[in-house]
Every structure is written in C-alpha cells, then in structure tokens.
Design an enzyme around this catalytic site. Structure first.
Site, PDB file in Angstrom:
ATOM      1  N   ASN A 135       3.461  15.220   1.169  1.00  0.00           N
ATOM      2  CA  ASN A 135       4.367  15.107   2.307  1.00  0.00           C
ATOM      3  C   ASN A 135       4.434  13.699   2.892  1.00  0.00           C
ATOM      4  OD1 ASN A 135       1.719  15.467   3.205  1.00  0.00           O
ATOM      5  ND2 ASN A 135       2.338  16.501   5.085  1.00  0.00           N
ATOM      6  N   GLU A 182      -9.742   9.215  10.150  1.00  0.00           N
ATOM      7  CA  GLU A 182      -9.025   8.194   9.395  1.00  0.00           C
ATOM      8  C   GLU A 182      -8.253   7.308  10.355  1.00  0.00           C
ATOM      9  OE1 GLU A 182      -8.403  10.431   5.122  1.00  0.00           O
ATOM     10  OE2 GLU A 182      -6.690  10.344   6.504  1.00  0.00           O
TER      11      GLU A 182
END
Length: 522
Positions: free
Chosen positions: A192, A502
C-alpha cells in the site's frame, strides 16, 4: 515484447531488451485503458531482476505484476526463492564489515544523494506507484516525497548516534556506552506504500551502519526495484542494499528463509498481524531483533463538543486516503448521540460531493481501485454482514460500475459492535458509524480491540482532550486531526499492532545494539 508494450501504454518508452528479464508466460488479459498524458517512465527505472551485491540478476522463473485498475499485465519480475534470498543475505553480510566501518558522515552523504535522486525522479517514481498499486497519481506523488524525506531525515540522524559516559562507583574505572549496528537486517514491506515503507526502514538501517535485504510485496515490486536503481546511482556500496522480489506463491518460503538465516540479525516487517506472528515464530529460534508494524482497527471518535465540520473534514482525510487501504485509516466511527445525525448527514454529503472513483492516472480521481479481487470481496463481506445485522446503508454499498477492483465509497449508520466492520480491519472505502452516549462508553468500545495502532478523536473540551488522549490504547493519537504521519514523529502501535517504532529519532535505535565497556586501571 509484451511487457515493453504494456508499460509504454502506461506512459513509458520501450524497454531495452536487456531490462526485460526472463521471457515467457501468457500475455495480460487485454490492453490498458488510456491513461492521462504525461511524461514517460525512463527504462532505467523499470527493472525486472533481483538486485544482489550491486548486480541485477534474473531468476529461473518470473511472475506477472498486474495493473489493479484493469487487470492487465504490466510486466514480469524475477520470482526469487529461498536460494536467492540466502544469496542476498550472504551479500549483505559480506558488505556489513565495510559499511559499518564507514564514517557516519560518509553514510550520511550517500543517503542524502539517494534522497536527491528520488526527488529528481519523483514524477517517474509516482507513475510507477500508480501503475502497480492503483492509487491516484497526486497521492503517489505525495508518497514519493514522503518516502524521500525518510532518507533525508536518516541521513541527518546518521551523525547523531551518540554513546554515553557513566560515572563509575569504583576508583580507577571508567564506564562507557557504545551504540553499534546490529548487523544484516531483513526488511519485508507491504504494497500500500511501496516506496515509503522501504525508505522508512532502510533509511534507518543504513544510517545505523546495517546492511539490508528487502523483500517487497508481490503486488508492487517495481517501486522497490526502482529504488534499488537509484541507490546504486547514489553510490550505496554493493551488498548494502539488496532486493529479492517473489510471487505470492513463494512469499512464505522467502520470508521463512530470511527469518531463519543465522546471518540475519534483525527483522523489520509491515503487514498483517497473522503474518507478523508467523515471522516472530521463525525469528524466535535464533532470538533475532524484530520490529513489527501490524494491523490496526483505528477508532475515530467525535464528541458532542466537537466542531462537526472539522470532524467531517478529518474523517474524509483519514478514511479515504488510498481508498481506505492504509494501516492508520479510521475503521470505526464512534459519534456521540448529540451530534450523530448531523455528522452522518454532513459526511454523506462530503462523500458524494468530493469522492470520484476512477483510474489513478485520470485527472480528478480521488479513489482508485482496491489492490485485488480478494480486497474487494472483504469489503463486500463487511457491508453484507452489517446490513444483515441491521445497519443502515447511507451511500454506496456495492462494486462500482467501472468493475474490476473498484468499489463505491460506502457509509453505514446504526452499526453495532457485533458486526464484522467493527471487529476486523476492512482495508477499503467503508465508513461504519456507531452511536454512543458517554465518554466512558466510547473509550470502552475503542479499547475493546486487541490491536492499537492509531486512534483519532474530535473535541473542544481541554480536560476531555487530556483524558481521552491518555486513555486511548493506541500508539498514535490524532486530536482534532485526521492525518498524523510525519518523518520526525515515531510511528508504531501497542498490543497486537506491533513492536518498536519507525521514523523519528527513535527509529534508528531499532537497528542499534547498546554495548557497555568497563575500562579499569585508569
């Protein structure tokens, strides 16, 4: 030359034969629809082989990559297996000693060059994303900039990996703390965000001094291979960045090979919770470091005190980006009884007025296709289940007349917690609305899930804002804001939505070991 012809019809010039990779296989089901005119894709970015040790290589077999808008075959890519994955790990391991020994400034400069090349080729990279993922071209252009910014950010963070000095409790000793790269990192990414999910992981890993092997999603390998080409042009040394594409049929084999290889020290994965658990099981045997960004079921809460117009705008941004196919998309809309009817009415009007379903290359498209037939079937199942259990269809609710993988943006009201759309991540353009009465009720519904990636709420009550932000069991909270991802902010979830963070200054720590050094006789 079928591959060349189909890519040309997406706006690409003919590929040189050397770039076509393995031949064979049946042609796609038909020609692509005419796309909006625009600059072509340079053949140098349309790679079809694996990238290992700084070299492009075909595999014994190839698999087709299809345009989700038409089903047509875009090209065929090397179908790597466990042997190719292990060869990539060996190449990364061989390069690790040199890369970890490079000065932080040297790594910083190379990452910055990679960023510069991404920005120089941002339009071409965006067209590749749209061709293989279907997302509207403006969204793809935004993703490329977002992806490049992770390389820029971590090029700067590479020079900020600091150790520490601790006051020793014993005379004649000095206590030092060093931060060192963990080693080879295996990076497994989703379809995605085929560019951004790579740079968010790889940028941090390379900045820390790790080398990487990337297994991109089988639906979108061209983006990963284009990034490899630009990494090579930027001077990232051979073996530091490797890419092993594979088909869906070989994904489990390759994933297991990467997670069990003793030369791999770190696993970073973005994808479903079920797959993440399987990879954790494989990584456990050798106690590898892991980062997992897994599924979400994001609540979007609208309290009576909220500005309804702002909440509707936030809902549109949060729900329908990439046709609802993001892990932080709102999945459940919890709306307080006092403003429930107004919110539903205004959201329906906004959906009808501003959402346009179409091919991602067509000007004005805001909603592209879903990635494949399985994704469409899941949305259909959620809608059917909800209607069967008493939900009200406000707008949408079925496949779009364009056919294939297109689905109408859909709004449901009178949704209850026992419906699939309240309990499972839809990953599509479905907005189910649940009415609630009290703050405690809303929090109980929102926190009932066993996942907790992102959550959103709208309120103008300062005390309520503090209470709800602290009590929502998620890793990221948007308060009066429907979009929250940013390179400088930590991205990650709680509960079964994953491990680690992250992006941000915390992202590089996922690829570093802390070493304590006790120096005596001083």
């Amino acid at each position: 030359m079928a591959t060349c012809e189909r890519l040309r019809r997406c706006g690409a010039p003919r590929l040189r034969p050397a770039l076509l990779g393995p031949r064979g296989g049946a042609p796609g089901p038909g020609p692509l629809r005419a796309y909006a005119p625009g600059p072509g894709l340079p053949a140098a970015l349309l790679r079809t082989g694996s990238f290992v040790g700084g070299r492009w290589a075909p595999a014994a077999a190839a698999f087709p990559v299809r345009d989700p808008a038409s089903g047509a075959e875009l090209g065929r890519v090397a179908d790597c297996g466990a042997p190719e994955a292990r060869a990539a790990v060996r190449a990364a391991h061989a390069a690790f000693g040199r890369w970890r020994g490079a000065l932080a400034k040297e790594r910083s400069v190379l990452l910055r060059k990679w960023y510069d090349l991404m920005m120089r080729h941002k339009d071409d990279l965006a067209r590749i994303i749209t061709a293989e993922s279907g997302k509207p071209l403006p969204e793809a252009q935004g993703e490329v900039v977002y992806a490049a910014q992770f390389l820029e950010w971590f090029s700067e963070e590479a020079r900020r990996v600091y150790g520490d000095v601790i006051s020793a409790a014993v005379p004649g000793r000095r206590a030092l703390v060093l931060k060192q790269p963990v080693g080879v990192a295996a990076v497994i990414t989703p379809w995605n965000f085929p560019s951004a999910m790579i740079t968010r992981k790889v940028g941090a890993a390379l900045a820390a001094g790790c080398t990487v092997v990337v297994k991109p999603a089988e639906d979108t390998p061209f983006s990963a291979l284009a990034l490899a080409e630009l990494a090579s042009q930027a001077g990232i040394p051979p073996g530091a960045y490797n890419v092993v594409p594979c088909s869906r049929a070989r994904a489990q084999e390759v994933g297991e090979a990467l997670c069990t290889d003793p030369l791999v020290s770190k696993i970073s994965f973005t994808g479903s919770t079920a797959t993440g658990k399987a990879l954790l099981h494989h990584a456990a045997d050798s106690v590898k470091r892991v980062s997992m960004e897994l599924g979400g079921l994001a609540p979007f809460i609208v309290f009576d005190s909220a500005n309804v117009d702002q909440a509707v705008a936030g809902a549109m941004a949060s729900k329908f980006r990439n046709s609802g196919q993001t892990c932080v998309c709102s999945n459940r809309f919890l709306v307080q009884s006092g403003i429930h009817d107004s919110f539903v009415s205004k959201l329906a009007a906004a959906m009808r007025a501003s959402l346009r379903v179409g091919n991602g290359f067509e000007e004005g498209t805001t909603q592209g296709p879903l990635i494949n037939e399985k994704a469409v079937e899941k949305v259909e199942a959620h809608v059917s289940d909800a209607l069967a259990k008493g939900a009200t269809l406000v707008t949408g609710g079925k496949r779009h007349p364009l056919g294939n993988n297109f689905f109408e943006p859909t709004l449901l009201s009178n949704v209850t917690q026992d419906m699939l759309c309240s309990r499972e991540e839809t990953f599509g353009p479905l907005a189910p609305v649940i009415k609630f009465h009290t703050e405690e009720e809303a929090l109980a519904i929102a926190n009932a899930a066993d996942v907790g990636l992102a959550g959103y709420f709208y309120s103008q009550d300062p005390a309520q804002i503090w209470r709800v932000a602290e009590r929502l069991e998620v890793g990221m909270v948007g308060v009066n804001e429907g979009l929250l991802s940013a390179v400088e902010c930590p991205f990650g979830g709680v509960k079964q939505s994953g491990l680690g963070r992250e992006g941000s200054k915390y992202g590089i720590d996922e690829y570093l070991e802390v070493k304590y050094v006790c120096l005596g006789g001083v």
